[in-house]
Scaffold this motif. Structure first.
Motif, PDB file in Angstrom:
ATOM      1  N   GLU A 118       0.810  -1.301  -0.002  1.00 52.60           N
ATOM      2  CA  GLU A 118       0.018   0.072  -0.107  1.00 52.60           C
ATOM      3  C   GLU A 118       1.038   1.117   0.065  1.00 52.60           C
ATOM      4  OE1 GLU A 118      -3.887   1.759   2.289  1.00 52.60           O
ATOM      5  OE2 GLU A 118      -3.031  -0.086   2.891  1.00 52.60           O
ATOM      6  N   ARG A 119       1.743   1.210   0.891  1.00 50.73           N
ATOM      7  CA  ARG A 119       2.901   2.500   0.892  1.00 50.73           C
ATOM      8  C   ARG A 119       3.679   2.644  -0.565  1.00 50.73           C
ATOM      9  NH1 ARG A 119       7.181   2.519   5.433  1.00 50.73           N
ATOM     10  NH2 ARG A 119       8.745   2.998   3.632  1.00 50.73           N
ATOM     11  N   ARG A 120       3.908   1.315  -1.159  1.00 53.87           N
ATOM     12  CA  ARG A 120       4.663   1.458  -2.167  1.00 53.87           C
ATOM     13  C   ARG A 120       3.840   1.996  -3.400  1.00 53.87           C
ATOM     14  NH1 ARG A 120       7.977  -0.420   0.771  1.00 53.87           N
ATOM     15  NH2 ARG A 120      10.333  -0.962   0.390  1.00 53.87           N
ATOM     16  N   ARG A 121       2.566   1.624  -3.369  1.00 55.02           N
ATOM     17  CA  ARG A 121       1.681   2.004  -4.333  1.00 55.02           C
ATOM     18  C   ARG A 121       1.457   3.535  -4.467  1.00 55.02           C
ATOM     19  NH1 ARG A 121      -2.132   5.046  -6.066  1.00 55.02           N
ATOM     20  NH2 ARG A 121      -3.818   4.044  -7.287  1.00 55.02           N
ATOM     21  N   ASP A 122       1.437   4.147  -3.128  1.00 53.27           N
ATOM     22  CA  ASP A 122       1.426   5.636  -3.122  1.00 53.27           C
ATOM     23  C   ASP A 122       2.929   6.042  -3.473  1.00 53.27           C
ATOM     24  OD1 ASP A 122      -1.204   5.342  -1.862  1.00 53.27           O
ATOM     25  OD2 ASP A 122      -0.646   5.658   0.112  1.00 53.27           O
ATOM     26  N   LYS A 123       3.642   5.934  -3.354  1.00 50.24           N
ATOM     27  CA  LYS A 123       4.889   6.025  -3.745  1.00 50.24           C
ATOM     28  C   LYS A 123       5.215   6.237  -5.305  1.00 50.24           C
ATOM     29  CE  LYS A 123       7.203   7.239   0.127  1.00 50.24           C
ATOM     30  NZ  LYS A 123       7.212   8.661   0.542  1.00 50.24           N
TER      31      LYS A 123
END
Length: 129
Positions: A118-123
């Motif tokens: 989820e965090r990687r997707r936002d980045k």
């Protein structure tokens, strides 16, 4: 595979155009359907990969191979940015909405990524799009 999962990986042949995105520039790679870890596989013939074992949201064909390789690179956005961009571009050229698939993988209860997807997707969205 070097992951703790007891699930058979999805083995696939990496096309020549995507080898720079593959672990060790391997001709054959595998992705764990549970943790999404990607690893090189010693050269071997690979059967037609069944990417639906990962999720019904996962594409097939060239888009699936490119997306699988991109997912394997997400452990370090900074170091792998160029290869991630290449893999995601290839997936999108093959008709895959990469961010939509990642969103669906995040929501899939059978997928437990080894990274914070989820965090990687936002980045990814902020860095690449």
């Amino acid at each position: 595979m070097d992951c703790p999962c007891t699930v058979d990986p999805v083995v696939f042949t990496v096309t020549e155009s995507l080898r720079a995105c593959a672990p060790d520039e391997a001709a054959v790679a595998a992705i764990c359907p549970r943790c999404l870890t990607v690893a090189a596989v010693p050269d071997a013939s690979s059967p037609e990969p069944d990417f639906s074992r990962i999720s019904v949201a996962f594409p097939d064909g060239e888009g699936a191979i490119a997306l699988a390789l991109a997912l394997g690179l997400l452990d370090s956005l900074a170091l792998n940015r160029s290869a991630i961009e290449s893999a995601l571009d290839a997936a999108e050229r093959a008709g895959t909405d990469t961010l939509l698939v990642i969103d669906r993988l995040i929501d899939d209860p059978d997928v437990e990524p080894a990274i914070d997807l989820e965090r990687r997707r936002d980045k990814l969205e902020s860095l690449l799009y």
